[in-house]
Write an enzyme that holds these catalytic residues in place. Structure first.
Site, PDB file in Angstrom:
ATOM      1  N   GLY A 206     -42.665  14.458  83.214  1.00  0.00           N
ATOM      2  CA  GLY A 206     -42.101  14.065  84.293  1.00  0.00           C
ATOM      3  C   GLY A 206     -42.891  14.366  85.644  1.00  0.00           C
ATOM      4  CG  ASN A 207     -43.224  12.087  89.032  1.00  0.00           C
ATOM      5  OD1 ASN A 207     -42.411  12.029  89.730  1.00  0.00           O
ATOM      6  ND2 ASN A 207     -43.709  10.992  88.076  1.00  0.00           N
ATOM      7  NE  ARG A 208     -44.395  19.396  92.878  1.00  0.00           N
ATOM      8  CZ  ARG A 208     -43.953  20.490  93.419  1.00  0.00           C
ATOM      9  NH1 ARG A 208     -43.573  21.351  92.846  1.00  0.00           N
ATOM     10  NH2 ARG A 208     -44.167  20.685  94.782  1.00  0.00           N
ATOM     11  CB  SER A 209     -41.203  11.451  92.654  1.00  0.00           C
ATOM     12  OG  SER A 209     -40.470  10.536  93.700  1.00  0.00           O
ATOM     13  CB  ALA A 273     -44.074   9.446  91.296  1.00  0.00           C
TER      14      ALA A 273
END
Ligand code: CTP
Length: 413
Positions: A206-209, A273
């Site tokens: 995943g990512n930090r968005s 993102a």
């Protein structure tokens, strides 16, 4: 300012309580006149409590004060919400069967109708003619918002959000009689949050968005009168009311949803993102650590560039298709090859979108924060525009820029 707030008999009457609050909190003196039918949805006690003024819907109450004459003459503004098909028809034909229609006939100041009804009723030739009549006489009739209606149906017919009606009302009293919300009648698709690319049933890349920027954009577009579709990847914040939400997880799901949504969108904003890579293989079962086998190696494959595909799709359809504005986001850090703006300009060329909203990111910047600072680059080559403040303020600036671009290219009919 003295405002008469006429409430029509539709389920959206409950939303008008928020509109009333916006008016009173802004210091206005509001007299609510509900139609008889509307009191089945919201009772007069609610209007009395929220407005602090007595409420009646009969010309035979307080006859000595000749209420309809007084209210109509004294009002600096009359707002009708929800303006049902029935109320529009009565107003267009000058009927005077109750206090509200009497008051409308006595009105001297500006009148704003905020319609809400089923799509078929809004599109019916009779309603179209009534709206035309009212507009030709100088009344402002807002376009209803689109989205989920009371039953299983959806389409144009939702009451615009209270904030949108409030803004329209204020613009009307400032003399902008042709005021329409800048994105009224437009459909805006916004992707938000961060995609999650599964490794196995319990793990993902995943990512930090956080989705905060995308949600703030959805609110700003909704308040500007647009029909908003939010393609929601993983978000830490709930989606706003009054927008259609398409929940999804992966980049491939987002691609499918975005390409489908683009078909009827005037604007597509890719603020999500999107993972550039996904695991080549997704295990059906949880990946276990095993002493008798090597530790796993994750092979990644490239995800499609959705923004680029949207641009290609738009360009290939452009000669016969609709004008569409495509907006990308770029999270950039400067490096040895160039500063943030240099990277962003190169990305704008590569992606081919119309506007690119550039964030300068570091680990402590932007993601999950409530404030933001961006530069908006345009393919047309016009001066870069800076916007900073809360994500709400930045979003309002971005949506305003989008409205300007759109309305300068193809003015709304
Ligand atoms: N985007 C997209 N599809 C992808 C990756 C990104 O549509 N597979 C969109 C994002 O939603 C954003 C824009 O492209 O609007 C730029 O995203 P960013 O991650 O900054 O760019 P990348 O394409 O990943 O470019 P690079 O790896 O060179 O930074």
């Amino acid at each position: 300012m003295r405002i008469v707030l006429g409430v029509g008999g539709g389920i959206a009457a409950y939303k008008v309580a928020s509109l009333l609050r916006l008016f009173t909190e802004a210091g206005h003196n509001v007299t609510v006149i509900p139609t008889e039918a509307s009191t089945r949805f919201v009772g007069t006690a609610t209007w009395e409590a929220l407005s602090g003024n007595p409420v009646s819907n009969s010309v035979f109450d307080d006859v000595h004060q000749v209420n309809h004459v007084r209210l109509g003459h004294e009002a600096d503004l009359i707002v009708i919400a929800p303006a049902t098909a029935d109320l529009l028809a009565k107003a267009a034909t000058g009927q005077a069967g109750d206090l509200l229609t009497n008051t409308l006939l006595m009105a001297r100041g500006p009148v704003l109708f905020a319609p809400a009804m089923h799509t078929e009723m809004w599109q019916h030739a009779a309603t179209r003619a009534n709206v035309e009549t009212l507009r030709s006489r100088g009344a402002a009739v807002l376009e209803p918002a689109s989205g989920r209606l009371t039953g299983a149906d959806s389409g144009p017919g939702r009451l615009p959000e209270p904030e949108a009606i409030f803004d329209a009302a204020m613009a009307l009293v400032q003399g902008q009689s042709d005021f329409q919300l800048p994105l009224a009648g437009r459909t805006v698709t916004i992707s938000a949050g961060g995609t999650r690319e599964p490794l196995d049933p319990v793990r993902f890349l995943g990512n930090r968005s956080s989705g905060k920027q995308g949600v703030a954009l959805a609110v700003a577009a909704r308040n500007a009168g647009a029909t908003v579709r939010l393609l929601a990847a993983h978000m830490d914040v709930p989606p706003p009311a009054g927008v259609e939400v398409v929940p999804l997880e992966t980049a491939l799901q987002l691609r499918e949803a975005a390409l489908a949504a683009a078909a009827d969108s005037d604007v597509v904003i890719m603020s999500a993102a999107v993972a550039d890579f996904r695991p080549a293989a997704v295990s059906d079962t949880k990946i276990k650590k095993r002493d008798d086998r090597d530790d796993p190696v994750i092979t990644l494959v490239r995800n499609p560039d959705i923004l680029h595909e949207l641009v290609e799709l738009r360009n290939s359809a452009a000669p016969r298709g609709r004008q569409q504005l495509i907006v990308g986001f770029a999270a950039e850090t400067g490096d040895g090859d160039g500063d943030v703006l240099a990277h962003a300009r190169a990305k704008l060329q590569r992606k081919g979108c119309d506007l690119l909203v550039v964030n300068h990111v570091g680990t402590d910047k932007v993601f999950g924060q409530d404030t933001n600072s961006v530069v908006i680059l345009a393919r047309s080559g016009s001066e870069p525009q800076e916007a900073s403040g809360t994500k709400t303020e930045v979003s309002a600036a971005i949506i305003s820029r989008i409205s300007d671009e759109l309305n300068s290219v193809s003015p709304r009919a």
